[in-house]
Design a protein around this motif. Sequence first.
Motif, PDB file in Angstrom:
ATOM      1  N   GLY A 103       0.838  -1.200   0.000  1.00 14.62           N
ATOM      2  CA  GLY A 103       0.000   0.000   0.000  1.00 14.62           C
ATOM      3  C   GLY A 103       0.866   1.240   0.000  1.00 14.62           C
ATOM      4  O   GLY A 103       2.108   1.167   0.095  1.00 14.62           O
ATOM      5  N   THR A 106      -1.791   3.654   3.143  1.00 15.43           N
ATOM      6  CA  THR A 106      -2.250   2.735   4.200  1.00 15.43           C
ATOM      7  C   THR A 106      -1.190   1.705   4.586  1.00 15.43           C
ATOM      8  O   THR A 106      -1.453   0.837   5.417  1.00 15.43           O
ATOM      9  N   ARG A 141      -3.073  -0.032  -4.632  1.00 17.86           N
ATOM     10  CA  ARG A 141      -2.381  -0.965  -3.714  1.00 17.86           C
ATOM     11  C   ARG A 141      -2.886  -0.849  -2.284  1.00 17.86           C
ATOM     12  O   ARG A 141      -2.336  -1.500  -1.391  1.00 17.86           O
ATOM     13  N   GLU A 142      -3.901   0.011  -2.075  1.00 20.52           N
ATOM     14  CA  GLU A 142      -4.414   0.185  -0.706  1.00 20.52           C
ATOM     15  C   GLU A 142      -5.397  -0.933  -0.408  1.00 20.52           C
ATOM     16  O   GLU A 142      -6.604  -0.776  -0.531  1.00 20.52           O
ATOM     17  N   ALA A 155      -6.420   1.283   8.323  1.00 21.17           N
ATOM     18  CA  ALA A 155      -6.308   1.681   6.915  1.00 21.17           C
ATOM     19  C   ALA A 155      -7.188   2.900   6.654  1.00 21.17           C
ATOM     20  O   ALA A 155      -6.762   3.870   6.005  1.00 21.17           O
ATOM     21  N   ARG A 189      -4.971  -5.562  -5.748  1.00 19.25           N
ATOM     22  CA  ARG A 189      -5.042  -6.259  -4.459  1.00 19.25           C
ATOM     23  C   ARG A 189      -6.232  -7.212  -4.444  1.00 19.25           C
ATOM     24  O   ARG A 189      -7.207  -7.031  -5.175  1.00 19.25           O
TER      25      ARG A 189
END
Length: 391
Positions: A103, A106, A141-142, A155, A189
């Motif tokens: 992330g 996050t 990518r979070e 997050a 993700r």
Amino acid sequence: MDSFAPTKEDKFSFGLWTVGNPGRDPFGDAVREPMDPCYIVQKLAEIGAWGVNLHDNDLVPFGASASERDRIVGDFRKAVDASGMVVPMATTNLFTHPVFKDGAFTANDPKVRAFALRKTMDAMDLGTELGASTFVFWGGREGAEADACRDPRDAVKRFRDAINFLCEYVRDQGHNLRFALEPKPNEPRGDIYFPTIGHMLHFITTLDHPDMVGVNPEVAHDTMAGLSFSQGVAQAMEAGKLYHIDLNAQKIGRYDQDLRFGSEDLKQAFLLVRLLEGTTGRPCYDGPRHFDAHAYRTEDEAGVWDFAAGCMRTYNILCERAKAFDADGEVQDLLKDQESWEIDPLLQSYSRDNASKIRGLDLDPAALSRRGLGYERLDQIMIEYILGVRG
Ligand code: GCO
Ligand code: MN
Ligand code: MN
């Protein structure tokens, strides 16, 4: 004169990464040569686009020196001006470099989060230098695969801290930027935080400067999750939060396809254009009509420009179809029939008087249940407009 040919007034924009997509996928290498950003701008102008958008690293390679950056940006600026284009939106690549594997905003490691903030501040300076007024945040990518790696509440908090931090940065610098948050349910993700328009809309209400922040919904993202994109976009519009939009096409349940606008689910595409263009007489969306899509991997460069022209042309055809549908007398009668009840004002706010009037109404559930609503007819007429055999 081709009435579907795009003009600057249509406000069509493309990302450098869309027409510049070399066709790499998880199973195969690039099939097209990289294209120079200055060349892309010139070609986009030729085919009738209005704007070009970019991630920082679509233009300036990761790790470029300050002088290299200034030269590249200067050349690009000249190409944009010479072609009469604008840069309405900019964003940060917070997903390609391996540093973002856990992330960006996050990530568990504060050093990674610091790097992401620094990269984003630089990208905001770049976007502002090029004239952008919208800054998109796509948290590719979070998210997580191993969910135990962090409490999702952390997050949410870290993402909020980052957006609040960056709002203050923009205010402090005097940049003219609004933020547009882009939800996506998954890919790259396993699960991405804030997966839908609704998640983002609520999150925005928790920010320090909610007025600076709206959404950037994308056709493919809601469709991957099996949701109705036009309903999600309508909710964002109703909330005054549709700051930007990513147009493309997608089949439900597939990998992220990023197909040419209107090439799948024409009915949703029609409903979306009808909504955005306000052909029912409601306020329209006035921001960029941005295509976040790419050509099939089978294509060479000529196919890329066919793809881009096709996105704009289909949008304009659907706009013409939606206008004709909404101007159709039979459609108007069918819709009026649903909206003509005089009691409607009573339902819009509570007062003791309204409550007692509602109690006094002659409401016959059996008669209401028997009433046919004509939606089969309405939908068939819409299909005939989409198919081009009516209007
Ligand atoms: C995707 C996203 C991206 C973003 C882009 C701009 O699924 O890869 O849609 O294309 O929109 O990074 O933020
Ligand atoms: Mn996408
Ligand atoms: Mn997108």
